[in-house]
Write a protein that holds these residues in place. Structure first.
Motif, PDB file in Angstrom:
ATOM      1  N   ARG A   1       0.834  -1.183   0.000  1.00  0.00           N
ATOM      2  CA  ARG A   1       0.000   0.000   0.000  1.00  0.00           C
ATOM      3  C   ARG A   1       0.875   1.240   0.000  1.00  0.00           C
ATOM      4  N   PHE A   2       0.313   2.314  -0.497  1.00  0.00           N
ATOM      5  CA  PHE A   2       0.952   3.624  -0.421  1.00  0.00           C
ATOM      6  C   PHE A   2       0.427   4.296   0.838  1.00  0.00           C
ATOM      7  N   GLU A   3       1.283   5.049   1.525  1.00  0.00           N
ATOM      8  CA  GLU A   3       0.864   5.758   2.727  1.00  0.00           C
ATOM      9  C   GLU A   3       1.195   7.232   2.638  1.00  0.00           C
ATOM     10  N   ALA A   4       0.300   8.053   3.175  1.00  0.00           N
ATOM     11  CA  ALA A   4       0.542   9.486   3.330  1.00  0.00           C
ATOM     12  C   ALA A   4       0.857   9.707   4.807  1.00  0.00           C
ATOM     13  N   MET A   5       2.006  10.291   5.059  1.00  0.00           N
ATOM     14  CA  MET A   5       2.454  10.505   6.434  1.00  0.00           C
ATOM     15  C   MET A   5       2.407  11.996   6.778  1.00  0.00           C
ATOM     16  N   VAL A   6       1.975  12.289   7.994  1.00  0.00           N
ATOM     17  CA  VAL A   6       2.001  13.649   8.528  1.00  0.00           C
ATOM     18  C   VAL A   6       2.622  13.565   9.916  1.00  0.00           C
ATOM     19  N   ASP A   7       3.759  14.204  10.085  1.00  0.00           N
ATOM     20  CA  ASP A   7       4.468  14.199  11.377  1.00  0.00           C
ATOM     21  C   ASP A   7       4.655  12.787  11.924  1.00  0.00           C
ATOM     22  N   GLY A   8       5.045  11.866  11.043  1.00  0.00           N
ATOM     23  CA  GLY A   8       5.328  10.500  11.447  1.00  0.00           C
ATOM     24  C   GLY A   8       4.105   9.619  11.662  1.00  0.00           C
ATOM     25  N   GLU A   9       2.912  10.145  11.391  1.00  0.00           N
ATOM     26  CA  GLU A   9       1.672   9.386  11.571  1.00  0.00           C
ATOM     27  C   GLU A   9       1.049   9.104  10.207  1.00  0.00           C
ATOM     28  N   VAL A  10       0.489   7.905  10.062  1.00  0.00           N
ATOM     29  CA  VAL A  10      -0.190   7.572   8.811  1.00  0.00           C
ATOM     30  C   VAL A  10      -1.495   8.366   8.763  1.00  0.00           C
ATOM     31  N   ALA A  11      -1.560   9.301   7.813  1.00  0.00           N
ATOM     32  CA  ALA A  11      -2.747  10.150   7.661  1.00  0.00           C
ATOM     33  C   ALA A  11      -3.732   9.544   6.673  1.00  0.00           C
ATOM     34  N   GLY A  12      -3.235   8.662   5.828  1.00  0.00           N
ATOM     35  CA  GLY A  12      -4.098   8.007   4.844  1.00  0.00           C
ATOM     36  C   GLY A  12      -3.305   6.954   4.102  1.00  0.00           C
ATOM     37  N   PHE A  13      -4.032   6.114   3.367  1.00  0.00           N
ATOM     38  CA  PHE A  13      -3.350   5.095   2.575  1.00  0.00           C
ATOM     39  C   PHE A  13      -4.218   4.692   1.394  1.00  0.00           C
ATOM     40  N   ALA A  14      -3.555   4.161   0.383  1.00  0.00           N
ATOM     41  CA  ALA A  14      -4.220   3.623  -0.802  1.00  0.00           C
ATOM     42  C   ALA A  14      -3.715   2.202  -1.008  1.00  0.00           C
ATOM     43  N   GLU A  15      -4.633   1.261  -1.013  1.00  0.00           N
ATOM     44  CA  GLU A  15      -4.268  -0.141  -1.229  1.00  0.00           C
ATOM     45  C   GLU A  15      -4.388  -0.465  -2.712  1.00  0.00           C
ATOM     46  N   TYR A  16      -3.572  -1.407  -3.154  1.00  0.00           N
ATOM     47  CA  TYR A  16      -3.560  -1.764  -4.573  1.00  0.00           C
ATOM     48  C   TYR A  16      -3.118  -3.209  -4.755  1.00  0.00           C
ATOM     49  N   LYS A  22      -0.363  -3.864 -15.053  1.00  0.00           N
ATOM     50  CA  LYS A  22      -1.533  -3.169 -14.512  1.00  0.00           C
ATOM     51  C   LYS A  22      -1.417  -2.976 -13.010  1.00  0.00           C
ATOM     52  N   VAL A  23      -2.143  -1.968 -12.521  1.00  0.00           N
ATOM     53  CA  VAL A  23      -2.285  -1.759 -11.081  1.00  0.00           C
ATOM     54  C   VAL A  23      -3.754  -1.471 -10.809  1.00  0.00           C
ATOM     55  N   THR A  24      -4.312  -2.206  -9.857  1.00  0.00           N
ATOM     56  CA  THR A  24      -5.708  -2.033  -9.462  1.00  0.00           C
ATOM     57  C   THR A  24      -5.736  -1.361  -8.107  1.00  0.00           C
ATOM     58  N   PHE A  25      -6.301  -0.151  -8.067  1.00  0.00           N
ATOM     59  CA  PHE A  25      -6.450   0.547  -6.796  1.00  0.00           C
ATOM     60  C   PHE A  25      -7.762   0.089  -6.180  1.00  0.00           C
ATOM     61  N   THR A  26      -7.674  -0.515  -4.981  1.00  0.00           N
ATOM     62  CA  THR A  26      -8.821  -1.188  -4.386  1.00  0.00           C
ATOM     63  C   THR A  26      -9.496  -0.405  -3.263  1.00  0.00           C
ATOM     64  N   HIS A  27      -8.737   0.412  -2.543  1.00  0.00           N
ATOM     65  CA  HIS A  27      -9.311   1.065  -1.362  1.00  0.00           C
ATOM     66  C   HIS A  27      -8.418   2.220  -0.940  1.00  0.00           C
ATOM     67  N   ASN A  46      -0.271  11.187  -6.116  1.00  0.00           N
ATOM     68  CA  ASN A  46       1.003  10.472  -6.006  1.00  0.00           C
ATOM     69  C   ASN A  46       0.912   9.034  -6.504  1.00  0.00           C
ATOM     70  N   VAL A  47      -0.175   8.329  -6.146  1.00  0.00           N
ATOM     71  CA  VAL A  47      -0.280   6.933  -6.569  1.00  0.00           C
ATOM     72  C   VAL A  47      -0.513   6.837  -8.072  1.00  0.00           C
TER      73      VAL A  47
END
Length: 88
Positions: A1-16, A22-27, A46-47
């Motif tokens: 998964r891709f992760e968005a970090m803010v001040d060392g904390e996972v603020a969001g993510f995209a699973e694939y 091919k790349v399937t973005f699932t969530h 970014n993803v």
């Protein structure tokens, strides 16, 4: 998964899932504490840019990624042909 970090904390993510060519973005998830700060949009950009750079066809299973592509049609040409109708 891709992760968005803010001040060392996972603020969001995209699973694939990746398959050959091919790349399937699932969530995609943004932590409620970080909503409204543009985290999801930057994560989507970014993803998708990473997929384009890797010359992968995009399958936008995730509603958030599909919605982002609808708002940013430059990515449509990189969406796998059978799935383009979903983002146009």
């Amino acid at each position: 998964r891709f992760e968005a970090m803010v001040d060392g904390e996972v603020a969001g993510f995209a699973e694939y899932r990746r398959t050959p060519g091919k790349v399937t973005f699932t969530h995609t998830v943004v932590n409620p504490r970080f909503e409204g700060q543009g985290i999801g949009g930057q994560l989507a950009k970014n993803v998708l840019d990473a997929a384009v750079e890797a010359d992968l066809k995009i399958i936008p299973e995730c509603e958030f990624i599909a919605g982002y592509i609808k708002k940013h049609p430059d990515y449509i040409e990189h969406v796998d042909e059978p799935f383009r109708v979903r983002v146009q």
